[in-house]
Enzyme design. Structure first.
Site, PDB file in Angstrom:
ATOM      1  CB  CYS A  83       4.690  -3.513  10.510  1.00  0.00           C
ATOM      2  SG  CYS A  83       5.903  -4.710  11.090  1.00  0.00           S
ATOM      3  CG  HIS A 140       6.177  -3.466   5.828  1.00  0.00           C
ATOM      4  ND1 HIS A 140       6.246  -2.327   6.592  1.00  0.00           N
ATOM      5  CD2 HIS A 140       6.625  -4.471   6.618  1.00  0.00           C
ATOM      6  CE1 HIS A 140       6.719  -2.630   7.801  1.00  0.00           C
ATOM      7  NE2 HIS A 140       6.943  -3.927   7.840  1.00  0.00           N
ATOM      8  CD  GLU A 161       5.498   0.395   4.367  1.00  0.00           C
ATOM      9  OE1 GLU A 161       4.424  -0.220   4.190  1.00  0.00           O
ATOM     10  OE2 GLU A 161       6.251   0.183   5.350  1.00  0.00           O
TER      11      GLU A 161
END
Lengths: 233, 730, 87
Positions: A86, A203, A205
């Site tokens: 990002c 993302h 994560e």
């Protein structure tokens, strides 16, 4: 091996990356302060999401001036693994470690939701656990993720198989309906020619923990760990 | 001049307290601190009726935010606050700085903010002027919250013409702190240093607090310059630096400079500790040249904090500020004489006892009386409401109406996932966040139905609390505490104060019954323009504990074949419903009644059923009634809509069909169960005294509601058609 | 004696061919207000940098370096600079 998560003023996803590597994957991981100048003992660098320097001027633009970025650039040049997520992707573009630039989403709104991305190249240190053509469900959360590159750059990215992820439907079909932000050629993530630097808007994560209901993101971190283990052997 | 809002009586009192004429700066400081916004002069006696204590309470009202124990040595610190007036004048910045203010209230307590929710009230979204306000407010919350990196995980948005000139923007924030790290806003320790950190002081927002204590007229638009501009990047640095200071135990006290700026922060810190503070305005970091002491003391520039620090810790404090690139300066010291003394270099420019500005602010006793229109409002003759010919089209119209349609167009502009704790995302009865390194999770909801509160303020207050608790329980959480943001018109009018008084009574009775204390809150009066007040609009933000996190329950139907149950009795009630409002264009009637005992039994039943693993989904049956609750259970499933077949036995439909489908009888929930668990669930409900009715099964492409003898079919719609209606944008 | 100060004003615009969602939105809005003789709107930004103790030539050199290294992104943006002597 040790992961380094760079912390810029305004980084928000630094703790999320740290948490996944530490708690889910039981890896060594350290925060690297942006005012530091060395990456000693770090085997892979993560540039996390957030709003570094408030995203003032342009997203990711001011972070490239941080003292640590000289070390990150030479780390990348030596072949070290660098993952930009990002805002981290935006920083890599601004630094010129990856080609192209980001402009605002076509909707002009920040968008937070799950999207589908298709693995376009599984032969990278970040995707070796995936199959080319595999579709992942993964969250996005950005206001400027509309990837732009001129025709020559796009042709070169395609020729060198540097497009790693594209936005698709859940069935893996391309189309404007499944492109959340207007990105050129539905691009969600790219790597450099050497394959050691990757930038992606989604993302991983945020979808790497069973408690949150989706573990697709684990594939990327597991791939990195495999690649680093292979290097150490 | 600043003293414009002080009454003659207050002016006299100031001279009495000082023993002399106040100078301009002193008058400005009194005027802002004695405003309704800062002093709660009208609301204080009423707020005392709310229960604020309980076994879980770690911090009652009186600090920047309240705190409850959530186990594992951790505290949940939370508060909700309004930013209504600034958001009408400048929607983007008004809403953004509202987020900034509530975040600071949480991290000054030593807690890391982990969740924001917003409770918004706007005029009709079909009107261009309202669209400008709605888009600005949502963009402002999005820009600020996203940049700071605190997820906005839920909220409630209600549209009604009454909010056209007075939109309400209330933001809730929750943070987590170790018990031992909880901070106080006190200037303890004579000789300690007073340190200013954060953004530089500019001329912005002078007298914002007095603005919030006044009604609007057409001139107000020209107040634009008093609205502050937020800088979420500085806020992020301020948050990280503050939390680092707390963690390293370098602080004696910490206070946000919010309403009333440096004046408010300094007198509150001193009077809280029974000490005095001496400040030098020349030492305050300033953004503009030539600022007078008046401007420095009353500026409401954002993203600033005041610290009280032991002299030997000051060096470390300044180092941490440098690390985070924040301005910091020692601007004064704690004294033993109880005085707030403002100096400009060697000259004293203002001097008064600190508690004269705070505790000794005069309270205002005002008249309260029911409005003359109250009987007309409640006098809805149900027989004048024609029964619907086509329930399918009524359901589709309701699903597409602004208040009941899907709100993804709002919440997808917010980052609701950052910090990776969001277990249940926006779009269920409550948001659920796991607490890392523990087995637990917190459920959070914000609720409040202004129309019920208009029609019967007491019942509206009770329902606001009951519904919030029901939403938590449906998510598998046991309620721990709540925060209330109370938005009303001008309390100088007896009918407004009457509404306020009764709403508080309702909230108070419900809180006592459910044993859920009020740990923080905020009152916003003067929400009226040209004499037209908003509906009484209490917003309840409630927090509950889920242990273990795996018990977190969502509202949507999970899978084919699951059995659908309705818990609770359905009465012949349509007054105050969205159905009557949207379809029959009336805001009238008696709102649904609520028995606290019945409601309590439902909560017990739901918690036991979820704990026992007996249910696969649980959804509160609220605005829009049974039909909307069923539709939402079908449509909100993340993998895509799923249908259900519902059959109604004759003993159930001896009431009006519109009351059956769209009435808003309280104390009901829809749950689903796997067939193996059906009998256990039924006997559990019977044991705790909750009426339970098997009404159908999940599956198929349609939502169908028909009579058990198949003679009557009220609803039969393809879920994709419902989905399209529900996803109507705005 | 006061130092000579110079303000450099940098105009940054998007290159032709780069999508400009903000510009398109503004174009739509203008057309809906009845301004129909519009053939495109592009959004850019202006940055003012105040210099002190530098000659005009030095300022010109510095400001171009600033644009290349930080103020503009050459992948998507063009820039143009003007200098104005101030007090």
């Amino acid at each position: 091996m040790t992961f380094g998560v760079v912390v810029f003023p305004g980084s928000n996803c630094d703790h999320d990356c740290y948490d996944v590597l530490k708690r889910v994957f039981a890896q060594q991981v350290e925060f690297v302060w942006h005012k530091d100048t060395l990456l000693d003992g770090i085997d892979a660098v993560i540039l996390p999401g957030g709003f570094s320097y408030g995203d003032y001027l342009r997203t990711g633009a001011i972070a490239q001036c941080s003292p640590i970025m000289g070390a990150v650039a030479s780390f990348a040049e030596r072949g070290g693994l660098v993952l930009g997520i990002c805002n981290g992707f935006q920083i890599l573009l601004e630094m010129g470690l990856l080609p192209g630039a980001m402009v605002r989403n076509t909707s002009l709104h920040f968008i937070c939701r799950d999207v589908h991305i298709r693995i376009e190249n599984s032969e990278t240190p970040f995707t070796n656990r995936c199959e080319t053509g595999q579709v992942l469900t993964i969250p996005i959360a950005h206001g400027e993720g509309n990837y732009f590159a001129d025709d020559a750059t796009l042709a070169s990215l395609n020729a060198h198989r540097q497009v790693v992820f594209r936005y698709t439907s859940s069935q893996g079909e391309l189309g404007s309906k499944s492109n959340p932000n207007g990105s050129c050629e539905h691009i969600a993530g790219i790597c450099n020619r050497q394959r050691n630097v990757i930038g992606m808007m989604p993302h991983p994560e945020r979808c790497a923990d069973a408690t949150l209901g989706n573990r697709d993101g684990q594939l990327l971190f597991a791939s990195m760990i495999d690649a680093l283990t292979a290097r150490c052997v | 001049m600043a003293q414009g809002t002080l009454t003659a009586r207050e002016g006299y009192r100031i001279r009495e307290l000082l023993g002399r004429e106040p100078n301009e700066l002193e008058l400005g400081m009194f005027s802002v601190m004695w405003s309704e916004h800062c002093s709660y002069k009208t609301s204080k006696p009423y707020l005392k009726r709310l229960p604020t204590r309980g076994p879980h309470v770690l911090q009652e009202p009186g600090e920047n935010a309240g705190a409850v124990d959530i186990g594992n040595g951790l505290a949940a610190v939370f508060k909700m606050e309004s930013h209504n007036h600034p958001s009408f004048i400048e929607p983007f910045q008004g809403a953004a700085t509202g987020v900034g203010g509530i975040l600071r209230d949480i991290f000054t307590m030593g807690a890391r903010p982990i969740a924001l929710l917003d409770s918004l009230r706007f005029g009709s979204p079909d009107d261009k002027k309202n669209q400008h306000i709605i888009d600005g407010v949502v963009a402002g919350i999005s820009a600020y919250g996203n940049c700071v990196g605190v997820p906005t995980v839920g909220g409630a948005t209600i549209f009604n013409e009454i909010y056209e000139r007075n939109p309400l923007v209330n933001v809730f924030c929750l943070g987590i702190a170790r018990h031992s790290h909880l901070m106080r806003s006190q200037a303890a320790g004579v000789g300690n240093q007073v340190i200013y950190i954060g953004a530089k002081t500019g001329r912005d927002g002078i007298h914002g607090a007095t603005m919030a204590s006044d009604s609007f007229d057409d001139e107000s638009i020209s107040q634009r310059p008093t609205v502050q501009v937020g800088d979420p990047f500085i806020e992020k640095l301020l948050m990280e630096a503050s939390l680092e200071l707390v963690k390293r135990r370098l602080l004696v006290g910490i206070q946000d400079m919010g309403a009333a700026g440096l004046t408010g922060a300094s007198c509150e810190m001193a009077s809280g500790a029974g000490t005095g503070i001496e400040l030098d305005v020349e030492m305050v970091p300033r953004r503009e040249r030539g600022m007078t002491p008046y401007e420095v003391m009353l500026s409401e520039s954002q993203e600033r904090m005041l610290l009280v620090v032991k002299p030997d810790c000051a060096g470390d404090v300044l180092d941490i500020c440098t690390k985070w690139d924040l301005d910091a300066a020692v601007i004064g010291k704690v004294t033993d004489d109880g005085m707030l003394r403002i100096c400009k270099a060697d000259t004293v420019v203002a001097e008064m006892r600190a508690c004269a500005l705070t505790d000794e602010a005069p309270s205002e006793k005002r008249k309260s009386a029911p409005p003359q229109f109250q009987d007309t409002l409640q006098g809805l003759n149900d027989e004048l409401i024609p029964l619907p010919h086509d329930c399918n089209s009524v359901l589709l119209e309701l699903l597409g109406s602004p208040n009941l349609s899907n709100k993804a167009w709002i919440y997808e502009q917010y980052d609701f996932m950052v910090r990776t704790n969001t277990v249940i995302r926006p779009g269920s009865d409550s948001a659920v966040l796991r607490i890392k390194d523990t087995s637990t999770a917190l459920a959070i909801t914000v609720d409040g139905n202004p129309l019920y509160c208009l029609l019967n303020p007491y019942v509206g207050g009770v329902i606001a609390v009951a519904e919030a608790a029901r939403n938590l329980v449906c998510s598998g959480a046991k309620p721990l505490g709540l925060t209330d943001a109370l938005n009303f018109g001008n309390p100088e009018r007896p009918e407004i104060l009457w509404q306020f008084e009764l709403v508080i009574e309702g909230i108070s009775d419900a809180c006592k019954f459910f044993d859920v204390p009020v740990v923080s809150g905020n009152v916003s009066f003067y929400n009226e323009t040209n004499g037209i007040a908003v509906y009484p609009s209490p917003m309840i933000g409630m927090v509950g504990l889920i242990d273990p996190v795996e018990r977190a329950m969502s509202q949507w139907f999970k899978d084919d074949g699951h059995v659908v149950f309705l818990l609770g009795e359905t009465h012949d009630e349509i007054g105050g419903s969205e159905y009557v409002r949207v379809i029959h264009h009336r805001e009238q009637g008696v709102p649904p009644r609520l028995s606290l005992e019945t409601e309590g039994a439902l909560h017990t039943c739901l918690l036991l059923a979820i704990e026992g693993g007996l249910v696969c989904s649980a959804h509160d049956c609220a605005e829009g009634g049974l039909a909307i609750a069923l539709a939402e259970s079908c449509l909100s499933r993340p993998q895509g809509p799923i249908g259900a077949s519902i059959t109604i036995t004759p003993d159930f439909f001896d009431i009006r069909v519109d009351a059956l489908l769209f009435g808003e009888t309280q104390s009901r929930a829809i749950v689903t169960a796997e067939s193996a668990n059906v009998s256990e669930l039924e006997s559990l409900a019977r044991d705790v005294g909750v009426p339970i009715r098997k009404i159908g099964t999940v599956g198929g492409q349609h939502l169908r509601v028909k009579s058990s003898d198949l003679r009557l079919s009220w609803i039969d719609i393809d879920v994709d058609v419902m989905y399209d209606a529900w996803m109507r944008k705005k | 004696m006061s130092e000579v100060s110079i303000t450099a004003r940098v105009y940054i615009t998007l290159k032709t061919g780069v999508v400009d969602p903000q510009g398109s939105a503004i174009e739509q809005a203008l057309k809906s207000l009845g301004f129909d003789a519009i053939d495109g709107v592009r959004v850019g930004r202006t940055i003012e940098v105040d210099f002190v103790g530098r000659t005009k030539d030095e300022v010109a050199k510095d400001i171009f370096a600033m644009c290349e290294r930080l103020l503009a992104n050459p992948v998507i943006e063009n820039y143009r600079v003007e200098t104005i002597p101030s007090s």
